[in-house]
Design a protein around this motif. Structure first.
Motif, mmCIF file in Angstrom:
data_model
loop_
_atom_site.group_PDB
_atom_site.id
_atom_site.type_symbol
_atom_site.label_atom_id
_atom_site.label_comp_id
_atom_site.label_asym_id
_atom_site.label_seq_id
_atom_site.Cartn_x
_atom_site.Cartn_y
_atom_site.Cartn_z
ATOM 1 N N LEU A 1 -3.591 1.636 5.531
ATOM 2 C CA LEU A 1 -4.263 1.256 4.287
ATOM 3 C C LEU A 1 -3.446 1.671 3.066
ATOM 4 O O LEU A 1 -3.369 0.940 2.067
ATOM 5 C CB LEU A 1 -5.662 1.857 4.231
ATOM 6 C CG LEU A 1 -6.673 1.273 5.223
ATOM 7 C CD1 LEU A 1 -8.017 1.999 5.109
ATOM 8 C CD2 LEU A 1 -6.866 -0.227 4.984
ATOM 9 N N LEU A 2 -2.835 2.852 3.145
ATOM 10 C CA LEU A 2 -2.006 3.316 2.031
ATOM 11 C C LEU A 2 -0.731 2.475 1.917
ATOM 12 O O LEU A 2 -0.251 2.209 0.813
ATOM 13 C CB LEU A 2 -1.658 4.794 2.209
ATOM 14 C CG LEU A 2 -2.831 5.761 2.043
ATOM 15 C CD1 LEU A 2 -2.395 7.184 2.341
ATOM 16 C CD2 LEU A 2 -3.401 5.683 0.633
ATOM 17 N N ALA A 3 -0.191 2.069 3.062
ATOM 18 C CA ALA A 3 0.985 1.192 3.037
ATOM 19 C C ALA A 3 0.650 -0.142 2.381
ATOM 20 O O ALA A 3 1.419 -0.668 1.568
ATOM 21 C CB ALA A 3 1.500 0.976 4.458
ATOM 22 N N GLN A 4 -0.517 -0.683 2.720
ATOM 23 C CA GLN A 4 -0.954 -1.945 2.104
ATOM 24 C C GLN A 4 -1.161 -1.777 0.602
ATOM 25 O O GLN A 4 -0.805 -2.649 -0.191
ATOM 26 C CB GLN A 4 -2.242 -2.420 2.764
ATOM 27 C CG GLN A 4 -2.066 -2.887 4.194
ATOM 28 C CD GLN A 4 -3.399 -3.184 4.874
ATOM 29 O OE1 GLN A 4 -4.421 -3.366 4.199
ATOM 30 N NE2 GLN A 4 -3.399 -3.221 6.186
ATOM 31 N N ALA A 5 -1.758 -0.642 0.210
ATOM 32 C CA ALA A 5 -2.007 -0.401 -1.210
ATOM 33 C C ALA A 5 -0.698 -0.292 -1.983
ATOM 34 O O ALA A 5 -0.551 -0.842 -3.087
ATOM 35 C CB ALA A 5 -2.829 0.870 -1.386
#
Length: 256
Positions: A13-17
């Motif tokens: 999720l942090l990578a996507q953000a």
């Protein structure tokens, strides 16, 4: 400004953000791949040759700092190294360390305003073809060294015996599979202590790391040479073999 990047972040999720915020802050940046651990970051970076690396500090198997150090050793000599941006949790001490070493970083969760400043710095570095801050990366990799007690002796194996060796006799420590080779004048020993654990116990003025797997005694350095491909090699008084010097540590010898 057009450029390519790789993101290494173990939390999807942090990578996507981060990728979404980068798309807004730097529309011309093309993210070639997103990986979830340090070993994959090294593998994909060497395969894809991005111009910018976003490396999470804490990842399984290999940290972002260690991945950057590994890439410094393995990156093709004829190609400029990518710009480095480290991704870190909102930790006051981590932020202070990166600011002190002049290395760029992005806080988690991603803050658009801070990311915009990072993008501006990276773009300026790419335009100037500026090399990453190796001195800052070295300092962060050896950050625990000052607090560790100094080694005076160590116990090492030689054949079927175990011998006590004074640190003052050691010329080179070199990682070899599950062991570390300890080279003295005319002798070779083995220890099981990993080089990463050994380093903080060595006097940084007396021993220099010249490669991720090699540490040499400073006052025993005989000659440092650079070949036509730009690779550096070092010889030590009392030993016949030469040792590779990685880009991460080569600037120590440029003035010689």
């Amino acid at each position: 400004m057009n450029a390519t990047a790789l993101i290494a972040e173990d939390e999807p999720l942090l990578a996507q953000a981060l990728q979404a915020e980068l798309a807004r802050a730097w529309p011309q940046l093309r993210v070639l791949a997103t990986v979830g651990d340090g070993a994959a970051a090294v593998e994909q970076a060497l395969a894809l040759r991005p111009e910018v690396l976003f490396l999470d500090i804490r990842m399984p198997a290999l940290s972002g700092l260690d991945a950057a150090a590994t890439l410094a050793d393995e990156w093709p000599a004829e190609q400029p190294l990518p710009a480095l941006v480290f991704v870190t949790a909102h930790d006051e001490f981590a932020v202070q360390a990166f600011e002190a070493q002049a290395l760029d970083y992005v806080l988690k969760p991603v803050q658009p305003e801070r990311l915009q400043r990072t993008v501006a710095r990276v773009q300026a570095a790419l335009r100037a073809r500026a090399a990453p801050d190796w001195a800052g990366l070295r300092a962060l990799l050896s950050g625990a060294a000052s607090a560790a007690p100094r080694l005076r002796h160590l116990m090492a194996s030689a054949g079927n015996s175990v011998q006590r060796i004074a640190i003052d006799e050691v010329l080179v420590f070199e990682a070899a599979d599950k062991y570390v080779r300890v080279l003295t004048q005319g002798r070779e020993f083995l220890i099981r202590t990993p080089l990463k654990e050994l380093l903080p116990q060595l006097d940084p003025e007396g021993f220099w790391q010249i490669h991720r797997g090699t540490v040499v005694r400073v006052d025993a350095i005989d000659r440092v040479t650079r070949d036509e491909a730009g690779k550096w090699r070092l010889t030590v008084r009392g030993l016949d073999e030469a040792f590779a010097v990685s880009r991460l540590y080569a600037d120590r010898f440029r003035a010689m």
